[in-house]
Design a protein around this motif. Sequence first.
Motif, PDB file in Angstrom:
ATOM      1  N   ALA A 111       0.833  -1.199   0.000  1.00  0.00           N
ATOM      2  CA  ALA A 111       0.000   0.000   0.000  1.00  0.00           C
ATOM      3  C   ALA A 111       0.872   1.255   0.000  1.00  0.00           C
ATOM      4  N   MET A 112       0.325   2.335  -0.545  1.00  0.00           N
ATOM      5  CA  MET A 112       0.973   3.648  -0.547  1.00  0.00           C
ATOM      6  C   MET A 112       2.334   3.617  -1.235  1.00  0.00           C
ATOM      7  N   VAL A 113       2.351   3.039  -2.443  1.00  0.00           N
ATOM      8  CA  VAL A 113       3.541   3.041  -3.293  1.00  0.00           C
ATOM      9  C   VAL A 113       3.416   4.183  -4.286  1.00  0.00           C
ATOM     10  N   SER A 114       4.442   4.990  -4.423  1.00  0.00           N
ATOM     11  CA  SER A 114       4.395   6.126  -5.349  1.00  0.00           C
ATOM     12  C   SER A 114       4.321   5.627  -6.786  1.00  0.00           C
ATOM     13  N   ALA A 115       3.389   6.190  -7.543  1.00  0.00           N
ATOM     14  CA  ALA A 115       3.200   5.759  -8.931  1.00  0.00           C
ATOM     15  C   ALA A 115       4.299   6.306  -9.827  1.00  0.00           C
ATOM     16  N   PRO A 116       4.990   5.424 -10.580  1.00  0.00           N
ATOM     17  CA  PRO A 116       5.950   5.925 -11.560  1.00  0.00           C
ATOM     18  C   PRO A 116       5.222   6.661 -12.684  1.00  0.00           C
ATOM     19  N   ALA A 117       5.964   7.383 -13.499  1.00  0.00           N
ATOM     20  CA  ALA A 117       5.363   8.272 -14.499  1.00  0.00           C
ATOM     21  C   ALA A 117       4.423   7.533 -15.442  1.00  0.00           C
ATOM     22  N   ASP A 118       4.848   6.370 -15.961  1.00  0.00           N
ATOM     23  CA  ASP A 118       4.006   5.684 -16.946  1.00  0.00           C
ATOM     24  C   ASP A 118       2.722   5.157 -16.320  1.00  0.00           C
ATOM     25  N   ILE A 119       2.791   4.676 -15.085  1.00  0.00           N
ATOM     26  CA  ILE A 119       1.591   4.186 -14.398  1.00  0.00           C
ATOM     27  C   ILE A 119       0.662   5.352 -14.061  1.00  0.00           C
ATOM     28  N   ALA A 120       1.225   6.460 -13.611  1.00  0.00           N
ATOM     29  CA  ALA A 120       0.416   7.641 -13.308  1.00  0.00           C
ATOM     30  C   ALA A 120      -0.342   8.109 -14.542  1.00  0.00           C
ATOM     31  N   ALA A 121       0.319   8.071 -15.698  1.00  0.00           N
ATOM     32  CA  ALA A 121      -0.332   8.489 -16.939  1.00  0.00           C
ATOM     33  C   ALA A 121      -1.484   7.554 -17.285  1.00  0.00           C
ATOM     34  N   ARG A 122      -1.283   6.270 -17.092  1.00  0.00           N
ATOM     35  CA  ARG A 122      -2.345   5.300 -17.399  1.00  0.00           C
ATOM     36  C   ARG A 122      -3.525   5.426 -16.439  1.00  0.00           C
ATOM     37  N   LEU A 123      -3.259   5.824 -15.188  1.00  0.00           N
ATOM     38  CA  LEU A 123      -4.324   5.981 -14.195  1.00  0.00           C
ATOM     39  C   LEU A 123      -4.877   7.403 -14.131  1.00  0.00           C
ATOM     40  N   ASP A 124      -4.277   8.297 -14.921  1.00  0.00           N
ATOM     41  CA  ASP A 124      -4.704   9.712 -14.953  1.00  0.00           C
ATOM     42  C   ASP A 124      -4.633  10.338 -13.563  1.00  0.00           C
ATOM     43  N   ILE A 125      -3.508  10.099 -12.881  1.00  0.00           N
ATOM     44  CA  ILE A 125      -3.260  10.691 -11.571  1.00  0.00           C
ATOM     45  C   ILE A 125      -1.905  11.394 -11.614  1.00  0.00           C
ATOM     46  N   PRO A 126      -1.641  12.318 -10.687  1.00  0.00           N
ATOM     47  CA  PRO A 126      -0.328  12.970 -10.666  1.00  0.00           C
ATOM     48  C   PRO A 126       0.793  11.957 -10.404  1.00  0.00           C
ATOM     49  N   GLU A 127       1.929  12.174 -11.015  1.00  0.00           N
ATOM     50  CA  GLU A 127       3.078  11.312 -10.777  1.00  0.00           C
ATOM     51  C   GLU A 127       3.429  11.303  -9.293  1.00  0.00           C
ATOM     52  N   ALA A 128       3.775  10.159  -8.767  1.00  0.00           N
ATOM     53  CA  ALA A 128       4.145   9.934  -7.369  1.00  0.00           C
ATOM     54  C   ALA A 128       2.941   9.869  -6.433  1.00  0.00           C
ATOM     55  N   ASP A 129       1.702  10.014  -6.955  1.00  0.00           N
ATOM     56  CA  ASP A 129       0.529   9.764  -6.118  1.00  0.00           C
ATOM     57  C   ASP A 129       0.592   8.322  -5.599  1.00  0.00           C
ATOM     58  N   TYR A 130      -0.003   8.100  -4.434  1.00  0.00           N
ATOM     59  CA  TYR A 130       0.042   6.774  -3.843  1.00  0.00           C
ATOM     60  C   TYR A 130      -0.873   5.787  -4.573  1.00  0.00           C
ATOM     61  N   CYS A 131      -0.378   4.555  -4.690  1.00  0.00           N
ATOM     62  CA  CYS A 131      -1.142   3.452  -5.265  1.00  0.00           C
ATOM     63  C   CYS A 131      -0.990   2.221  -4.387  1.00  0.00           C
TER      64      CYS A 131
END
Length: 251
Positions: A111-131
Motif C-alpha cells: 500500500a501507498m507506493v508512489s506511482a511511476p510516471a508511466d503508471i500515473a499516466a495510465r491511471l490519470d493521476i499525478p506522478e508519485a501519487d500513492y497506489c
Amino acid sequence: MSEQPPYLHIVDVLRQRIADQEWVAGDRLPSRAQLAQECGVGEAVVRRAQEMLISQGVLEGRAGSGTYVAEPQERVRMVRSRQHEHTDGSLFRAEMAALGKKGTWESRSEAMVSAPADIAARLDIPEADYCVRTSYEYLADGKPVLLSTSWEPYSITSGTLAVLPEGGPFAGMGVVRRMAEIGITVSRATEQPEPRQATAEEASLLGVQKGAFVTHIRRTYYSDDGRPVETADIVVPAARCEIVYEIPISR
C-alpha cells in the motif's frame, strides 16, 4: 520489399528439419560450425537462429553440452473476454479446471507506493501519487504460466474493506466485483498486447530462458464515469500460453 534476414531463413530451415523428424525431442543438434557449413552461412547467423528458437521453446540450450530439441510443451489457453469479467469466483481457476489443471496464484500487495510516471499516466493521476501495487504469479498445477503487476489509486480504496486486492472480505474477487462492493461500477476495459522478450527477472519467475518471447498486455479498467480504477502489466510466455480474444457481436 526487403530481403529476409539470413538468421530468419535458418530459423525456417531448422524448424523444417525438426518437423521432418530429422531431429526429434531430446536429440542434440550438430555443432554450429557444422550447421553453418551445411547452410552456407556464418556461425553467428546459426547462433542467432538457435537463440530465437530457444526463446520460443523449440530448442533447449544446455551449458557445456550443446543445443537440443526441446520436449513439446502443452500450451495453456487464456481467453480474454468481456463477458468473463462478470464470472463469479476466479476466472483463472475456472479456466484451469476446464483444462483439467489446478489453478492457483501467489500475490504480494504493497500500500501507498508512489506511482511511476508511466503508471500515473495510465491511471490519470499525478506522478508519485500513492497506489496499491500487487504482484501476482499465476500457477497451473504448480507451474508458473503468467505474471501480473496491478496498480490501483490508493485514493479510491483507502479507508474501505477493499483496499487490498488479496486481503479482507473481498480478497480474490477481482477488480470488477471488488469495486462494485464499494459502490464503483466498472463498465469497460482496454487491453494493449505487444510481443517482446522476457527480462531476466521475468524469465527467472516464469522458469523460461532469458530473452524468451512473451506477450505483454497493458490492461486498464475504467468506471462508468470514465475514471481509470486499475491498470496492470500482464506477462504471458509465448511457449506456454496462447491468448484468445472473444469479441461479442451486437444483434
